[in-house]
Design a protein around this motif. Structure first.
Motif, PDB file in Angstrom:
ATOM      1  N   HIS A 246       6.630  -2.014  -5.860  1.00 41.92           N
ATOM      2  CA  HIS A 246       7.305  -2.884  -6.824  1.00 41.92           C
ATOM      3  C   HIS A 246       7.629  -4.219  -6.163  1.00 41.92           C
ATOM      4  CE1 HIS A 246      10.339  -4.392  -9.649  1.00 41.92           C
ATOM      5  NE2 HIS A 246       9.725  -3.611 -10.543  1.00 41.92           N
ATOM      6  N   PRO A 247       7.502  -5.336  -6.899  1.00 42.75           N
ATOM      7  CA  PRO A 247       7.750  -6.667  -6.302  1.00 42.75           C
ATOM      8  C   PRO A 247       9.154  -6.826  -5.725  1.00 42.75           C
ATOM      9  CG  PRO A 247       6.681  -6.883  -8.443  1.00 42.75           C
ATOM     10  CD  PRO A 247       7.038  -5.438  -8.289  1.00 42.75           C
ATOM     11  N   GLU A 248      10.149  -6.116  -6.268  1.00 38.07           N
ATOM     12  CA  GLU A 248      11.527  -6.290  -5.811  1.00 38.07           C
ATOM     13  C   GLU A 248      11.949  -5.245  -4.774  1.00 38.07           C
ATOM     14  OE1 GLU A 248      13.116  -8.937  -6.757  1.00 38.07           O
ATOM     15  OE2 GLU A 248      11.390  -9.452  -8.007  1.00 38.07           O
ATOM     16  N   ASP A 249      11.037  -4.416  -4.359  1.00 34.35           N
ATOM     17  CA  ASP A 249      11.379  -3.362  -3.394  1.00 34.35           C
ATOM     18  C   ASP A 249      11.456  -3.960  -1.998  1.00 34.35           C
ATOM     19  OD1 ASP A 249      11.588  -1.085  -1.787  1.00 34.35           O
ATOM     20  OD2 ASP A 249      10.374   0.116  -3.163  1.00 34.35           O
ATOM     21  N   GLU A 250      12.705  -4.076  -1.459  1.00 34.26           N
ATOM     22  CA  GLU A 250      12.934  -4.730  -0.172  1.00 34.26           C
ATOM     23  C   GLU A 250      12.246  -4.008   0.986  1.00 34.26           C
ATOM     24  OE1 GLU A 250      14.319  -7.552   0.406  1.00 34.26           O
ATOM     25  OE2 GLU A 250      14.938  -7.931  -1.673  1.00 34.26           O
ATOM     26  N   ARG A 251      12.009  -2.706   0.821  1.00 35.17           N
ATOM     27  CA  ARG A 251      11.415  -1.930   1.906  1.00 35.17           C
ATOM     28  C   ARG A 251       9.999  -2.384   2.248  1.00 35.17           C
ATOM     29  NH1 ARG A 251      11.980   3.890  -0.712  1.00 35.17           N
ATOM     30  NH2 ARG A 251      11.396   2.574  -2.509  1.00 35.17           N
ATOM     31  N   TYR A 252       9.319  -2.949   1.254  1.00 40.12           N
ATOM     32  CA  TYR A 252       7.892  -3.228   1.463  1.00 40.12           C
ATOM     33  C   TYR A 252       7.526  -4.709   1.295  1.00 40.12           C
ATOM     34  CZ  TYR A 252       7.759   1.838   0.744  1.00 40.12           C
ATOM     35  OH  TYR A 252       7.975   3.185   0.824  1.00 40.12           O
ATOM     36  N   LYS A 253       8.538  -5.559   1.098  1.00 39.04           N
ATOM     37  CA  LYS A 253       8.219  -6.977   0.851  1.00 39.04           C
ATOM     38  C   LYS A 253       7.423  -7.587   2.001  1.00 39.04           C
ATOM     39  CE  LYS A 253      11.384  -8.798  -2.588  1.00 39.04           C
ATOM     40  NZ  LYS A 253      12.387  -9.834  -2.909  1.00 39.04           N
ATOM     41  N   HIS A 254       7.698  -7.132   3.222  1.00 39.27           N
ATOM     42  CA  HIS A 254       7.013  -7.717   4.380  1.00 39.27           C
ATOM     43  C   HIS A 254       5.534  -7.304   4.441  1.00 39.27           C
ATOM     44  CE1 HIS A 254       7.983  -3.669   5.754  1.00 39.27           C
ATOM     45  NE2 HIS A 254       7.172  -3.843   6.799  1.00 39.27           N
ATOM     46  N   LEU A 255       5.171  -6.275   3.663  1.00 39.99           N
ATOM     47  CA  LEU A 255       3.788  -5.794   3.696  1.00 39.99           C
ATOM     48  C   LEU A 255       2.937  -6.323   2.543  1.00 39.99           C
ATOM     49  CD1 LEU A 255       4.319  -2.036   4.689  1.00 39.99           C
ATOM     50  CD2 LEU A 255       3.506  -3.920   6.129  1.00 39.99           C
ATOM     51  N   VAL A 256       3.607  -6.801   1.484  1.00 40.47           N
ATOM     52  CA  VAL A 256       2.843  -7.298   0.342  1.00 40.47           C
ATOM     53  C   VAL A 256       1.960  -8.465   0.780  1.00 40.47           C
ATOM     54  CG1 VAL A 256       2.992  -8.402  -1.920  1.00 40.47           C
ATOM     55  CG2 VAL A 256       4.553  -6.522  -1.343  1.00 40.47           C
ATOM     56  N   GLY A 257       0.690  -8.371   0.440  1.00 41.62           N
ATOM     57  CA  GLY A 257      -0.266  -9.407   0.822  1.00 41.62           C
ATOM     58  C   GLY A 257      -1.003  -9.102   2.107  1.00 41.62           C
ATOM     59  N   THR A 258      -0.564  -8.048   2.820  1.00 39.50           N
ATOM     60  CA  THR A 258      -1.261  -7.663   4.055  1.00 39.50           C
ATOM     61  C   THR A 258      -2.240  -6.527   3.739  1.00 39.50           C
ATOM     62  OG1 THR A 258       0.345  -5.962   4.702  1.00 39.50           O
ATOM     63  CG2 THR A 258       0.826  -8.232   5.349  1.00 39.50           C
ATOM     64  N   GLU A 259      -2.973  -6.100   4.764  1.00 39.06           N
ATOM     65  CA  GLU A 259      -3.894  -4.980   4.613  1.00 39.06           C
ATOM     66  C   GLU A 259      -3.497  -3.860   5.571  1.00 39.06           C
ATOM     67  OE1 GLU A 259      -7.861  -6.393   5.223  1.00 39.06           O
ATOM     68  OE2 GLU A 259      -8.068  -7.082   3.149  1.00 39.06           O
ATOM     69  N   ILE A 260      -3.713  -2.622   5.154  1.00 42.66           N
ATOM     70  CA  ILE A 260      -3.479  -1.470   6.021  1.00 42.66           C
ATOM     71  C   ILE A 260      -4.733  -0.605   6.008  1.00 42.66           C
ATOM     72  CG2 ILE A 260      -0.976  -1.438   5.661  1.00 42.66           C
ATOM     73  CD1 ILE A 260      -1.341   0.776   3.652  1.00 42.66           C
ATOM     74  N   GLU A 261      -4.835   0.238   7.031  1.00 46.50           N
ATOM     75  CA  GLU A 261      -6.043   1.055   7.142  1.00 46.50           C
ATOM     76  C   GLU A 261      -5.941   2.297   6.262  1.00 46.50           C
ATOM     77  OE1 GLU A 261      -8.588   3.545  10.482  1.00 46.50           O
ATOM     78  OE2 GLU A 261      -7.410   1.795  11.100  1.00 46.50           O
ATOM     79  N   LEU A 262      -7.020   2.564   5.528  1.00 50.10           N
ATOM     80  CA  LEU A 262      -7.118   3.774   4.712  1.00 50.10           C
ATOM     81  C   LEU A 262      -7.644   4.904   5.594  1.00 50.10           C
ATOM     82  CD1 LEU A 262      -7.037   5.146   1.905  1.00 50.10           C
ATOM     83  CD2 LEU A 262      -9.412   4.410   1.597  1.00 50.10           C
ATOM     84  N   PRO A 263      -6.868   5.950   5.803  1.00 49.68           N
ATOM     85  CA  PRO A 263      -7.284   7.027   6.708  1.00 49.68           C
ATOM     86  C   PRO A 263      -8.648   7.613   6.333  1.00 49.68           C
ATOM     87  CG  PRO A 263      -4.989   7.305   6.077  1.00 49.68           C
ATOM     88  CD  PRO A 263      -5.534   6.202   5.225  1.00 49.68           C
ATOM     89  N   LEU A 264      -9.337   8.109   7.351  1.00 51.86           N
ATOM     90  CA  LEU A 264     -10.616   8.820   7.235  1.00 51.86           C
ATOM     91  C   LEU A 264     -11.796   7.943   6.841  1.00 51.86           C
ATOM     92  CD1 LEU A 264      -9.510  12.112   5.391  1.00 51.86           C
ATOM     93  CD2 LEU A 264      -9.510  11.640   7.853  1.00 51.86           C
ATOM     94  N   THR A 265     -11.554   6.680   6.478  1.00 52.88           N
ATOM     95  CA  THR A 265     -12.652   5.855   5.943  1.00 52.88           C
ATOM     96  C   THR A 265     -12.998   4.668   6.832  1.00 52.88           C
ATOM     97  OG1 THR A 265     -11.179   4.405   4.678  1.00 52.88           O
ATOM     98  CG2 THR A 265     -11.916   6.445   3.604  1.00 52.88           C
ATOM     99  N   GLY A 266     -12.030   4.210   7.612  1.00 48.15           N
ATOM    100  CA  GLY A 266     -12.260   3.007   8.401  1.00 48.15           C
ATOM    101  C   GLY A 266     -12.113   1.737   7.592  1.00 48.15           C
ATOM    102  N   ARG A 267     -11.856   1.864   6.277  1.00 49.81           N
ATOM    103  CA  ARG A 267     -11.691   0.663   5.448  1.00 49.81           C
ATOM    104  C   ARG A 267     -10.246   0.178   5.497  1.00 49.81           C
ATOM    105  NH1 ARG A 267     -11.770   1.149   0.320  1.00 49.81           N
ATOM    106  NH2 ARG A 267     -12.038   3.417   0.037  1.00 49.81           N
ATOM    107  N   ARG A 268     -10.065  -1.129   5.296  1.00 45.29           N
ATOM    108  CA  ARG A 268      -8.728  -1.704   5.173  1.00 45.29           C
ATOM    109  C   ARG A 268      -8.533  -2.119   3.719  1.00 45.29           C
ATOM    110  NH1 ARG A 268      -6.121  -2.321   9.737  1.00 45.29           N
ATOM    111  NH2 ARG A 268      -4.646  -3.842   8.878  1.00 45.29           N
ATOM    112  N   ILE A 269      -7.350  -1.803   3.197  1.00 47.99           N
ATOM    113  CA  ILE A 269      -7.061  -2.082   1.777  1.00 47.99           C
ATOM    114  C   ILE A 269      -5.769  -2.870   1.678  1.00 47.99           C
ATOM    115  CG2 ILE A 269      -8.301  -0.053   0.901  1.00 47.99           C
ATOM    116  CD1 ILE A 269      -5.651   1.415   0.703  1.00 47.99           C
ATOM    117  N   PRO A 270      -5.621  -3.696   0.640  1.00 44.51           N
ATOM    118  CA  PRO A 270      -4.437  -4.552   0.518  1.00 44.51           C
ATOM    119  C   PRO A 270      -3.224  -3.797  -0.020  1.00 44.51           C
ATOM    120  CG  PRO A 270      -5.887  -4.921  -1.339  1.00 44.51           C
ATOM    121  CD  PRO A 270      -6.629  -3.990  -0.423  1.00 44.51           C
ATOM    122  N   VAL A 271      -2.065  -4.342   0.280  1.00 44.82           N
ATOM    123  CA  VAL A 271      -0.819  -3.896  -0.347  1.00 44.82           C
ATOM    124  C   VAL A 271      -0.481  -4.917  -1.419  1.00 44.82           C
ATOM    125  CG1 VAL A 271       1.625  -3.387  -0.017  1.00 44.82           C
ATOM    126  CG2 VAL A 271      -0.021  -2.826   1.785  1.00 44.82           C
TER     127      VAL A 271
END
Length: 878
Positions: A246-271
């Motif tokens: 959610h846009p107002e969720d303080e827990r994840y604001k620092h990750l919005v717009g970044t990418e994280i790794e999707l396990p088992l695939t080697g792909r990176r996906i956006p938050v």
């Protein structure tokens, strides 16, 4: 009030009817009667008639189906409406027909082929479709014969099938019109997919049930740049293209717009940040798989995410890697194991019960799937369908169901109309070798030549059934039937298909018929349930075959039971003992009518004048006209339960248990008054049987034709309220009933046998009851007081006094003890009720119904005290 019903041949007017057996045998009567109605054309509709039209379509049952209690319930209500309107002089069309039921029918024939070791692919499309037509001719439509058993008064010559040539033309016509108006388009969207039937299916064909699965929480990413998501479908993570918060969720604001790794695939996906996410649910983060979840697809569209399909049409993993080729359930276990080995599983919950969609045909778990399909743009169509109700052009009954209608029609998504089947209306679109796409109408010539081919998909069954109110009348031709019978007068159907069928008919009707909605009224009923209110299902072991009940108790009994439980929009509980009760009612109608006819009931000659009638005659004529008015009002308000209950109590209580019994003394006496009452009784039976006919057609037809000697009650005139009311006669008979009821209760309380005669003195002077002494004595078994009469009990009731001599008939001391005990109990009830009603705290908190119940209890206790005190006072002194 049925004792002493036999009468000597010379005791009054008679009308012996040897044609009427002593007992009613539904099995011998119903079949021949129905075929006679059909042969005489009573149910056919004449489009050239100058009568006012009344049109109802049958909600078309599946060609694969058989009559179940839901059908019997709905058909009973429709048949009652149409039979009454026919008697009222309308040109009635009850339009019958069946739906081709794409998936269900194809599955049936495929199972037949499987027994031969073949599949439809062995035959090819053309031969398979021919095989389905063959099956329909030989085995389909058994429900038509079952409808005859129930007594459905449909216009059989007009029976239609949604794959008929005429209806196929209607389908092609409206598809072409919608396509040309850019209301039909082709697009890739998420749909309900059955991996067993290998087709998209509609929402109504998805059954949800709670299944036991597992909920696993998986960590995506590393360290502070990680997010935990929970899922019951780990296998779809291979197709994840984002994690959403959610846009107002303080827990994840620092990750919005970044990418994280999707396990088992080697792909990176956006938050991504999306308001659809509920920050209070779970971890507040969700995996986004646009190709395999409808909500995720919408998120994907909003954020321009790619859609990766990782399951094929049979729900087998297609993604490259170690899981390729595994069935979805096998893949789920393998992927969880791999994640666990990789340290990615944060939590696991087993078993985890959650709602899962299943194909209603084959029970396979449904797979949300991104697929290229054909769609109807419903926005403009839904707007007109909504406006028709809001403007009052269409009434929904009961009115409280309007909100449910608007809830659907105002929030419709575009409708997926394509199905990956061979049986059905093939979509009339041709594709060319160079990407051309041509929609062909019924009068157009299809493109031909090298590289041209027709769309392989067929249309959703609801597409053709949505045209039912006008396609069955010959549209798109401007037929006489379209002009006469469109729009329908009323649609009677269950609230459960309000969205799936009713809304579609409303959309197509207003669109195709120049803005004219398909019905004036939509009357919604509930679902049939067992006597405990539980849904009927074979798996629950409480499903009932209505044909079994018809065999056992007769069709009238089943119909009356269903109608008597039909309150608008409310579910209907039904049990076999209720059907038994309705069978008893049918027998009561038979026996009482037969007795009345044997004792002179006649319809010959004019009805006597009011001056010639006795008070009893005037009373029953007053009640008869009031009942006609009540029944008409209930019919016009679709109150089937109330009209059935009104008829039950009028026929059983007032006609058979009171009027027939009260008239016995008149018949025994003979003379002119007996002739008057015989004609009144004939009139009452004539009207009562007519009023009952729409709900219980078979027994009433047999009795009415025997009584009147006329052709059929089906085509008789519906009774009209003459306006005659006689309040004085009604009050007089009410007093008479009070005397008889109270003395009967006293006799019963004293332990007297019903036929036991008791000496009595009647003081009726100065009351309207003086003229009824003969009836009182006969019905109460009271003999004149002779020499040595000693009044041991005196009952004051309705202004009269009844003195009884019970000497030697009862054990006085035992009776005194019994009455004293009963009086003490009544006084205790009175005290408790009085205390509660005097408690202000109780009155302030208690529900209105609870207070009313206490007041009623107090009234009963006071009445009992008065009665018991009088009985004790009337006992002989010790």
């Amino acid at each position: 009030m049925t004792e002493n019903t036999q009468q000597s041949p010379d005791s009054g007017p008679t009308n012996s009817n040897p044609e009427l057996p002593t007992q009613y045998a539904p099995a011998e009567v119903e079949g021949p009667l129905y075929e006679r109605w059909v042969e005489r054309g009573y149910f056919e509709a004449d489009a050239s008639s100058d009568k006012e039209p009344y049109t109802i379509v049958i909600p078309p049952p599946n060609v694969t189906g058989s009559l179940h209690l839901g059908h019997a319930f709905e058909h009973t209500l429709i048949d009652a409406l149409t039979r009454r309107k026919r008697m009222q002089g309308f040109e009635v069309l009850w339009q019958p027909g069946m739906d081709h039921a794409g998936i269900a029918t194809q599955n049936v024939v495929e199972r037949e082929l499987a027994k031969e070791g073949k599949s439809r692919h062995d035959l090819g499309r053309e031969a398979f479709v021919e095989r389905v037509w063959q099956w329909k001719a030989e085995s389909g439509g058994q429900i038509s014969g079952q409808m005859r058993r129930l007594g459905d008064g449909v216009a059989w010559s007009r029976e239609r099938f949604t794959m008929d040539e005429g209806l196929s033309k209607a389908v092609q016509t409206i598809f072409k019109k919608l396509y040309d108006d850019e209301l039909i388009y082709r697009a890739e969207r998420i749909i309900n997919w059955c991996p067993r039937c290998l087709t998209a299916i509609s929402d109504i064909e998805v059954e949800y049930q709670n299944d036991e699965g597992e909920l696993v929480s998986i960590r995506y990413g590393e360290g502070d740049a990680s997010i935990v998501v929970a899922t019951t479908r780990a296998e779809t993570m291979l197709g994840d293209t984002a994690v959403a918060v959610h846009p107002e969720d303080e827990r994840y604001k620092h990750l919005v717009g970044t990418e994280i790794e999707l396990p088992l695939t080697g792909r990176r996906i956006p938050v991504v940040a999306d308001e659809h996410v509920d920050p209070e649910f779970g971890t507040g983060a969700v995996k986004v798989t646009p190709a395999h979840d409808p909500n995720d697809f919408e998120i994907g569209q909003r954020h321009n995410l790619p859609s990766l399909t990782v399951l094929d049409e049979r729900a087998v993993i297609t993604a490259h890697g170690p899981f390729q080729g595994l069935d979805r359930l096998e893949a789920r276990s393998a992927i969880v194991a791999a994640l666990r080995a990789d340290g990615r599983i944060v939590a696991e919950k087993r078993p985890y019960e959650h709602s899962v969609g299943h194909c209603s045909r084959c029970k396979t778990t449904i797979e949300p799937r991104l697929s290229m399909q054909w769609w109807v743009k419903v926005g403009p169509l839904a707007e007109t369908a909504s406006k028709a109700v809001r403007d009052g052009d269409v009434a929904i009954h009961p009115k409280e169901m309007e909100s449910r209608y608007f809830g659907w029609v105002d929030n419709l998504h575009d409708w997926c109309i394509s199905r990956q089947l061979w049986w059905g209306h093939r979509i009339p679109v041709w594709y060319g070798p160079n990407g051309e796409m041509v929609c062909v109408g019924p009068d157009d010539e299809a493109p031909s030549g090298e590289g041209w081919h027709q769309e392989t998909d067929v249309l959703d069954t609801w597409f053709s059934s949505g045209l039912w109110p006008f396609s069955t009348l010959g549209w798109p031709e401007k037929t006489e039937s379209v002009e006469k019978f469109y729009p329908n007068s009323v649609l009677v159907t269950g609230y459960d298909i309000l969205f799936f069928w009713v809304v579609r008919m409303m959309m197509f009707g207003t669109y195709a018929m120049d803005g004219t909605p398909p019905f004036h009224t939509i009357a919604l009923h509930g679902m049939v349930r067992d006597q405990f209110g539980k849904k009927m299902s074979k798996s629950f072991g409480n499903a009932v075959n209505p044909l079994d009940w018809m065999d056992k108790y007769g069709s009238d009994a089943v119909r009356f039971t269903l109608a008597r439980g039909a309150n608008p929009g409310v579910d209907v509980p039904i049990g076999e003992d209720w059907v038994q009760g309705s069978r008893n009612f049918a027998n009561k109608i038979w026996n009482a009518t037969r007795f009345a006819m044997m004792n002179g009931a006649t319809v010959e000659g004019d009805l006597p004048s009011v001056e010639q009638m006795s008070a009893t005659d005037r009373w029953i004529m007053s009640r008869l006209n009031a009942t006609v008015a009540e029944v008409d009002a209930f019919y016009d308000d679709y109150q089937f339960a109330k009209l059935s209950d009104t008829l039950f109590h009028f026929a059983w209580d007032e006609v058979f248990d009171w009027y027939v019994e009260l008239s016995k003394t008149t018949f025994i006496a003979g003379g002119e008054q007996a002739k008057v009452s015989a004609r009144v009784l004939g009139e009452v039976l004539d009207v009562t049987l007519k009023l009952l006919h729409p709900v219980v057609p078979f027994v009433t037809e047999t009795l009415w034709t025997t009584l009147t000697g006329k052709e059929s009650v089906v085509i008789a005139d519906w009774p009209k309220d003459s306006g005659f009311r006689d309040e004085a006669a009604e009050q007089e008979i009410a007093s008479l009933q009070q005397v008889i009821t109270e003395v009967r209760r006293f006799r019963s309380d004293q332990g007297l046998q019903p036929g036991q005669r008791v000496p009595a003195q009647l003081d009726l002077n100065g009351t309207v009851l003086a003229a009824h002494e003969g009836a009182i004595r006969q019905l109460l078994r009271l003999q004149p007081a002779g020499d040595g009469f000693h009044a041991t009990a005196t009952l004051p009731v309705a202004g009269a006094t009844v003195a009884l001599d019970l000497s030697g008939t009862i054990d006085v001391e035992a009776e005194r003890k019994r009455l004293t005990k009963a009086l003490a109990a009544a006084e205790k009830d009175k005290a408790q009720s009085t205390a509660k009603l005097g408690n202000e705290a109780f009155l302030a908190k208690a529900a209105e119904a609870a207070v009313a119940k206490i007041r009623k209890r107090l009234e009963t206790a006071e009445a009992d005290i008065e009665r018991l005190t009088a009985q004790l006072a009337g006992l002989p002194k010790a």
